[in-house]
Motif scaffolding. Structure first.
Motif, PDB file in Angstrom:
ATOM      1  N   ALA A   5      -3.408 -40.039  31.679  1.00  0.00           N
ATOM      2  CA  ALA A   5      -4.241 -41.225  31.887  1.00  0.00           C
ATOM      3  C   ALA A   5      -3.458 -42.520  31.792  1.00  0.00           C
ATOM      4  CB  ALA A   5      -5.386 -41.223  30.864  1.00  0.00           C
ATOM      5  N   ARG A   6      -2.480 -42.578  30.871  1.00  0.00           N
ATOM      6  CA  ARG A   6      -1.754 -43.827  30.690  1.00  0.00           C
ATOM      7  C   ARG A   6      -0.630 -43.936  31.714  1.00  0.00           C
ATOM      8  NH1 ARG A   6       1.051 -44.841  25.945  1.00  0.00           N
ATOM      9  NH2 ARG A   6       1.397 -42.622  25.670  1.00  0.00           N
ATOM     10  N   ALA A   7      -0.607 -45.037  32.443  1.00  0.00           N
ATOM     11  CA  ALA A   7       0.447 -45.263  33.438  1.00  0.00           C
ATOM     12  C   ALA A   7       1.499 -46.194  32.853  1.00  0.00           C
ATOM     13  CB  ALA A   7      -0.145 -45.855  34.707  1.00  0.00           C
ATOM     14  N   GLU A  36       1.040 -25.882  37.403  1.00  0.00           N
ATOM     15  CA  GLU A  36       0.544 -27.131  37.984  1.00  0.00           C
ATOM     16  C   GLU A  36       1.534 -27.697  39.004  1.00  0.00           C
ATOM     17  OE1 GLU A  36      -0.977 -31.525  36.448  1.00  0.00           O
ATOM     18  OE2 GLU A  36      -1.018 -29.789  35.125  1.00  0.00           O
ATOM     19  N   ARG A  37       1.010 -28.140  40.151  1.00  0.00           N
ATOM     20  CA  ARG A  37       1.857 -28.757  41.171  1.00  0.00           C
ATOM     21  C   ARG A  37       2.334 -30.123  40.677  1.00  0.00           C
ATOM     22  NH1 ARG A  37       1.454 -27.006  46.559  1.00  0.00           N
ATOM     23  NH2 ARG A  37       0.675 -24.844  46.609  1.00  0.00           N
ATOM     24  N   LEU A  38       3.572 -30.466  41.016  1.00  0.00           N
ATOM     25  CA  LEU A  38       4.166 -31.737  40.638  1.00  0.00           C
ATOM     26  C   LEU A  38       4.470 -32.538  41.883  1.00  0.00           C
ATOM     27  CD1 LEU A  38       6.655 -30.488  37.890  1.00  0.00           C
ATOM     28  CD2 LEU A  38       4.376 -31.465  37.550  1.00  0.00           C
ATOM     29  N   ASN A  39       4.057 -33.789  41.881  1.00  0.00           N
ATOM     30  CA  ASN A  39       4.297 -34.694  42.994  1.00  0.00           C
ATOM     31  C   ASN A  39       5.194 -35.817  42.493  1.00  0.00           C
ATOM     32  OD1 ASN A  39       3.554 -37.348  44.442  1.00  0.00           O
ATOM     33  ND2 ASN A  39       2.838 -35.767  45.859  1.00  0.00           N
ATOM     34  N   ALA A  44       6.474 -40.696  39.470  1.00  0.00           N
ATOM     35  CA  ALA A  44       7.156 -41.984  39.452  1.00  0.00           C
ATOM     36  C   ALA A  44       6.184 -43.102  39.067  1.00  0.00           C
ATOM     37  CB  ALA A  44       7.773 -42.270  40.825  1.00  0.00           C
ATOM     38  N   GLN A  45       4.956 -43.026  39.586  1.00  0.00           N
ATOM     39  CA  GLN A  45       3.948 -44.030  39.248  1.00  0.00           C
ATOM     40  C   GLN A  45       3.608 -43.964  37.762  1.00  0.00           C
ATOM     41  OE1 GLN A  45       0.257 -43.475  41.301  1.00  0.00           O
ATOM     42  NE2 GLN A  45      -0.691 -45.328  40.450  1.00  0.00           N
ATOM     43  N   GLY A  48       6.617 -45.267  35.784  1.00  0.00           N
ATOM     44  CA  GLY A  48       7.023 -46.633  36.094  1.00  0.00           C
ATOM     45  C   GLY A  48       8.458 -46.731  36.556  1.00  0.00           C
ATOM     46  N   VAL A  49       8.938 -45.701  37.267  1.00  0.00           N
ATOM     47  CA  VAL A  49      10.309 -45.700  37.790  1.00  0.00           C
ATOM     48  C   VAL A  49      10.246 -45.344  39.272  1.00  0.00           C
ATOM     49  CG1 VAL A  49      11.314 -45.057  35.566  1.00  0.00           C
ATOM     50  CG2 VAL A  49      10.665 -43.260  37.192  1.00  0.00           C
ATOM     51  N   SER A  50      11.394 -45.390  39.928  1.00  0.00           N
ATOM     52  CA  SER A  50      11.437 -44.996  41.328  1.00  0.00           C
ATOM     53  C   SER A  50      11.443 -43.473  41.439  1.00  0.00           C
ATOM     54  CB  SER A  50      12.690 -45.563  41.999  1.00  0.00           C
ATOM     55  OG  SER A  50      13.850 -44.897  41.523  1.00  0.00           O
ATOM     56  N   ARG A  51      11.348 -42.972  42.671  1.00  0.00           N
ATOM     57  CA  ARG A  51      11.337 -41.517  42.858  1.00  0.00           C
ATOM     58  C   ARG A  51      12.695 -40.869  42.582  1.00  0.00           C
ATOM     59  NH1 ARG A  51       7.486 -39.706  47.873  1.00  0.00           N
ATOM     60  NH2 ARG A  51       5.688 -41.017  47.388  1.00  0.00           N
ATOM     61  N   THR A  52      13.772 -41.639  42.725  1.00  0.00           N
ATOM     62  CA  THR A  52      15.105 -41.048  42.578  1.00  0.00           C
ATOM     63  C   THR A  52      15.326 -40.442  41.192  1.00  0.00           C
ATOM     64  OG1 THR A  52      16.053 -42.498  44.256  1.00  0.00           O
ATOM     65  CG2 THR A  52      17.584 -41.486  42.691  1.00  0.00           C
ATOM     66  N   PRO A  53      15.112 -41.188  40.083  1.00  0.00           N
ATOM     67  CA  PRO A  53      15.310 -40.547  38.771  1.00  0.00           C
ATOM     68  C   PRO A  53      14.333 -39.402  38.514  1.00  0.00           C
ATOM     69  CG  PRO A  53      14.355 -42.736  38.514  1.00  0.00           C
ATOM     70  CD  PRO A  53      14.792 -42.615  39.931  1.00  0.00           C
TER      71      PRO A  53
END
Length: 228
Positions: A5-7, A36-39, A44-45, A48-53
């Motif tokens: 829940a917490r972003a 569980e599927r991971l997106n 990243a959302q 709070g980081v980009s998709r690369t890390p």
């Protein structure tokens, strides 16, 4: 994929190590459940980081056996796998025995006190049915010997294999079967205080081998269904 829940729980400046630890901890504590599927975009959302890390973290988690990937098809939290966990238990047990052998000859009174304090927190967490706190205290207890061994290679391998076992240990610490670990820890401390290397090694082995019954009863021998 339902995300926590917490972003934004990880600062944007943090890189792959922090993303790795955050996703690893979410898998270990059950926030991200087996199968569980991971997106990577949703992760990243959340972090709070980009998709690369995130992608780099997922690759490391796959090496650790916590994530399973089929390129172009899916990335998912690995189901609990009996064979992999048996291997992780064997390696982890042997390395904690090695940590005792290397650390005990020079173990200080302050380090023994740290082990006692960790075991007290562990007992209190079990009494309160606080599984997360019990796992953290257990990590602290065994971490004293690992740190005192001053063996970077040993620590690195444990960092790879221990998280998979912690998923299993959540089942043990959530039940009465986990209460025996407090007494086992006390025996380890007593043998260490006496300077009994072989006794401390044997007590450590017994403590880590208490996971064996869960390996036989909590995990289905059959391979789980693979997402399509």
């Amino acid at each position: 994929m339902p995300i926590p829940a917490r972003a934004g729980v990880v600062a944007r400046s943090l890189l792959r190590d922090d993303a790795f630890r955050a996703i690893r901890d979410a898998i270990v504590n059950g926030t991200l459940a087996p199968g569980e599927r991971l997106n990577d975009g949703e992760l990243a959302q959340w972090l709070g980081v980009s998709r690369t890390p995130v992608r780099e973290a997922l690759a490391r988690l796959e090496e650790a056996g916590l994530v399973r990937t089929r390129p172009g098809r899916y990335t998912m939290v690995s189901p609990l796998d009996l064979r992999a966990l048996r291997g992780a238990q064997s390696v982890t047990t042997a390395l904690h025995e090695l940590a005792v052998r290397e650390a005990l000859p020079n173990l200080s009174a302050a380090e023994l006190d740290a082990m006692r304090a960790a075991n007290t927190r562990f007992a209190q967490a079990l009494q309160a049915n606080d599984v997360d706190a019990a796992i953290a205290a257990d990590d602290d207890f065994h971490g004293v010997m690992v740190a005192a061994s001053a063996n970077a290679a040993l620590r690195s391998v444990l960092d790879q294999f221990t998280p998979a076992l912690r998923r299993l240990e959540r089942l043990r610490f959530a039940s009465l079967s986990g209460r025996g670990s407090v007494a086992q820890h006390e025996r380890i401390i007593a043998r260490c205080e006496a300077g009994d290397v072989e006794g401390a090694v044997a007590a450590t082995r017994v403590n880590w081998q208490t996971l064996a019954p869960l390996l036989e009863t909590a995990i289905d021998e059959d391979e789980p269904d693979t997402p399509t």
